[in-house]
Motif scaffolding. Structure first.
Motif, PDB file in Angstrom:
ATOM      1  N   ARG A  21       0.831  -1.214   0.000  1.00 46.27           N
ATOM      2  CA  ARG A  21       0.000   0.000   0.000  1.00 46.27           C
ATOM      3  C   ARG A  21       0.865   1.263   0.000  1.00 46.27           C
ATOM      4  NH1 ARG A  21      -4.162   0.576  -2.206  1.00 46.27           N
ATOM      5  NH2 ARG A  21      -3.014  -0.865  -3.497  1.00 46.27           N
ATOM      6  N   ASN A  25       0.415   4.074  -2.913  1.00 50.18           N
ATOM      7  CA  ASN A  25      -0.014   5.434  -2.581  1.00 50.18           C
ATOM      8  C   ASN A  25       1.079   6.489  -2.714  1.00 50.18           C
ATOM      9  OD1 ASN A  25      -2.913   5.519  -1.436  1.00 50.18           O
ATOM     10  ND2 ASN A  25      -2.061   3.686  -0.479  1.00 50.18           N
ATOM     11  N   THR A  72      -5.410  -5.894  -3.905  1.00 43.90           N
ATOM     12  CA  THR A  72      -6.691  -5.203  -3.790  1.00 43.90           C
ATOM     13  C   THR A  72      -7.495  -5.319  -5.081  1.00 43.90           C
ATOM     14  OG1 THR A  72      -5.600  -3.162  -4.479  1.00 43.90           O
ATOM     15  CG2 THR A  72      -5.808  -3.543  -2.121  1.00 43.90           C
ATOM     16  N   GLY A  80      -6.912   4.811  -1.432  1.00 41.26           N
ATOM     17  CA  GLY A  80      -5.789   4.577  -2.333  1.00 41.26           C
ATOM     18  C   GLY A  80      -6.184   3.857  -3.604  1.00 41.26           C
ATOM     19  N   PHE A 562      -7.064  -5.022   3.915  1.00 42.55           N
ATOM     20  CA  PHE A 562      -6.615  -4.119   2.853  1.00 42.55           C
ATOM     21  C   PHE A 562      -6.986  -2.671   3.186  1.00 42.55           C
ATOM     22  CE2 PHE A 562      -7.083  -7.719  -0.480  1.00 42.55           C
ATOM     23  CZ  PHE A 562      -5.791  -8.157  -0.203  1.00 42.55           C
ATOM     24  N   ASN A 565      -4.681  -1.468   5.957  1.00 41.38           N
ATOM     25  CA  ASN A 565      -3.333  -1.229   5.441  1.00 41.38           C
ATOM     26  C   ASN A 565      -3.270   0.072   4.650  1.00 41.38           C
ATOM     27  OD1 ASN A 565      -2.593  -3.677   6.535  1.00 41.38           O
ATOM     28  ND2 ASN A 565      -2.541  -4.771   4.582  1.00 41.38           N
ATOM     29  N   ASP A 566      -4.295   0.301   3.835  1.00 41.39           N
ATOM     30  CA  ASP A 566      -4.310   1.497   2.999  1.00 41.39           C
ATOM     31  C   ASP A 566      -4.384   2.762   3.859  1.00 41.39           C
ATOM     32  OD1 ASP A 566      -4.606   2.421   0.062  1.00 41.39           O
ATOM     33  OD2 ASP A 566      -6.221   3.489   1.085  1.00 41.39           O
TER      34      ASP A 566
END
Length: 595
Positions: A21, A25, A72, A80, A562, A565-566
């Motif tokens: 991530r 990003n 993802t 993101g 996910f 994490n993002d």
């Protein structure tokens, strides 16, 4: 200008997911002078401890290969960008319905890590440290110091993220007393531990061994003590090597987890979430007096699971219901629990088509057998019936309930620490073993290598041995010189063997009543005991109160991990873009750098 530095403690799947991530990003959020990322873990990056490639080839994953992804998709609600990638079965060229060995999963995770590092922007450098982190200190508004085992100089970091994964724990009072008794009487006691790392050599061939726990740790234990000792399965018959102990297994439920469902979904999915979605979670979080799981949350969970079950029953098996779905749904939405029971009784003639969560959770409650042999026959029938049902699409409402469980889990993550009961219930229904493992269990029982003790298992230490009894056969007991606790340690901050987490808690980090590290659920920042988030320390994973299920994310299911994490990656990048703090000393020498 000093380059900003980020330390990630834990290089397993969660640390790798966070790194992915960050790579996704960074083009949008980071325009600083490069970034040093220090990845600290004594175990291999990507796989970490649990999924490392160096373990027994007999151990399988607990999910179909098509249900495992590290990437993802558009179903993940995050700020993101989506960065798609292959599932395990696509990457490995496997049949999607196979249960891959853990070595294969370890190789997949290593590849994901290497791909992620290669995708980092220019100027981002990953420094690997194959050591344990033992302490984090430093001022709230200044750079943090991460101390590594065997090193005299710390790593300096603008931010620290703990992605520690599953941790060992010091034994509780009961386990300490059982271990003391074993030492005093020359017995064997194996406390909760990761089965793949356990030394099982003290369990002698042919001797009775008491096993407490009927979940996935038990499945691993059985494999290592049977096939791992030279036995083999020939169809539905187990051919022993003669080196196996005799395992007497029981638990509170007294039955193994439900087998994985063996058919695919067809037709329209239930529209989830319906009764437990973001609005309901917002309302729970806004309650001035807090909420109680059983009183306030469970009724919503129960209604959501029932909605998915009956939606599927009406749409896929209309010959087994009375009336129309439109009428049933309207009345179901307005009904309380008692009214729903009457509604279901009138609309669903067959008792087997009605969702009974209490019976699913505790199938042996109130069931008594006249003898231990009768219990073996009864539990074999139970497992055989479960196997038959889980491969028969005529029972497809079971799969709808599974999908609803995933939806519910994704919502409950926002509520923080809701106690251990829900996680056990979810695992029992949705995270059971592959069906072939339960067929092997039946063969082992018929061969006399595994014996069932039933529900309500109680263990005592008396007369120089361990003794186990249960509620399923009143008055019956088994005595043995060996006791194995077939379950994972509880990840509490007070009993963890991880010195970093213990020191963090002792230094003021907050813990929940169940002993989980308290974090800000919006981005994972560690909270102190006044509820204040630390500006430079984050944590993700099962040691926190934002933990998700232990399983890997299934494609196209939203992926709460996910999403977390993002959020953490974006918060970290935004901070590191203009880190506030005193000028740093030079970084210590690094053991290995990788681009």
């Amino acid at each position: 200008m000093t380059r900003p530095a980020l330390v990630i403690v834990g290089a397993g799947p969660r640390g790798t997911g966070l790194l992915e991530r960050i790579a996704a990003n960074a083009p949008e959020l980071y325009d600083g002078p490069g970034l040093d990322i220090h990845l600290v873990d004594p175990h291999p990056p990507g796989a970490g401890r649990v999924w490392r490639e160096e373990q027994s080839p007999l151990l399988w994953m607990n999910s179909h290969a098509e249900d495992v992804t590290m990437f993802t998709d558009e179903t993940v609600e995050m700020a993101g960008p989506v960065r798609p990638g292959p599932t395990l079965h696509e990457w490995a060229g496997l049949d999607g319905r196979v249960f891959a060995g853990r070595r294969v999963q370890g190789a997949y995770l290593r590849w994901v890590y290497e791909r992620t590092v290669a995708a980092l922007p220019p100027g981002f450098v990953v420094h690997r440290h194959a050591r344990r982190a033992v302490r984090v200190d430093g001022p709230r508004e200044g750079r943090q110091r991460v101390w590594l085992e065997g090193r005299t100089r710390p790593l300096l970091a603008d931010l620290v993220v703990l992605t520690l994964g599953h941790l060992d724990a010091r034994p509780d009072a009961e386990q300490r007393e059982l271990s003391r008794y074993a030492r005093d009487h020359g017995l064997v006691h194996l406390p909760p531990h990761f089965t793949a790392d356990s030394d099982l050599s003290a369990l002698r061939p042919g001797e009775p061994v008491l096993v407490r726990g009927f979940g996935l740790a038990f499945v691993d234990l059985v494999v290592l003590l049977t096939e791992g000792r030279g036995g083999r399965h020939d169809g539905d018959v187990y051919v022993p090597s003669g080196r196996e102990p005799v395992l007497h297994v029981g638990s509170r439920r007294g039955v193994p987890y439900h087998a994985k469902i063996g058919y695919d979904w067809t037709g329209a999915r239930p529209p989830l979430p319906r009764f437990l979605g973001p609005a309901e979670v917002d309302a729970l979080l806004a309650r001035p007096d807090g909420f109680d799981f059983r009183r306030d949350v469970w009724p919503l969970v129960e209604k959501e699971l029932g909605f998915a079950h009956y939606h599927r029953l009406f749409s896929a098996h209309p010959e087994r219901v009375r009336g129309t779905w439109a009428d049933f749904e309207a009345r179901y939405a307005e009904a309380d629990r008692a009214a729903r029971a009457g509604l279901v009784a009138a609309a669903v003639p067959g008792p087997a088509d009605r969702l009974d969560l209490a019976a699913l959770d505790r199938p042996l409650d109130g069931v008594r057998y006249r003898s231990a042999d009768a219990l073996q026959e009864g539990l074999r029938r139970y497992v055989e019936d479960d196997l038959g049902r889980r491969r028969d699409p005529e029972h497809s409402p079971d799969l709808a309930v599974f999908l609803a469980l995933l939806s519910v889990y994704g919502q409950l993550v926002r509520l923080g620490d809701i106690g251990g009961w829900w996680h056990g219930f979810f695992s029992h229904l949705a995270s059971g073993p592959p069906a072939p493992r339960l067929r092997q269990l039946l063969a082992l029982n018929r061969a006399g290598v595994v014996r069932f003790l039933g529900a309500g298992m109680e263990v005592s230490a008396e007369d120089g041995v361990f003794r186990a009894s249960g509620a399923s056969v009143p008055g019956a007991a088994v005595r043995a010189r060996a006791l194995v606790e077939a379950r994972l340690p509880q990840p509490t901050v007070e009993r963890t063997r991880d010195p970093l987490l213990r020191a963090l808690h002792a230094g003021g980090a907050a813990a929940t009543p169940d002993g989980l590290l308290a974090v800000d659920r919006s981005d994972g920042r560690v909270l102190d005991r006044s509820g204040r988030p630390h500006p430079r320390r984050f944590a993700l994973g099962p040691h926190t109160d934002a933990r998700g299920s232990g399983a890997f994310t299934r494609p196209r299911t939203g992926g709460a991990a996910f999403r977390q994490n993002d959020a953490t990656a974006r918060a970290a990048l935004a901070f590191l873009r203009t880190p506030a703090g005193p000028a740093a000393d030079a970084h210590p020498l690094f053991e290995e750098s990788t681009r």
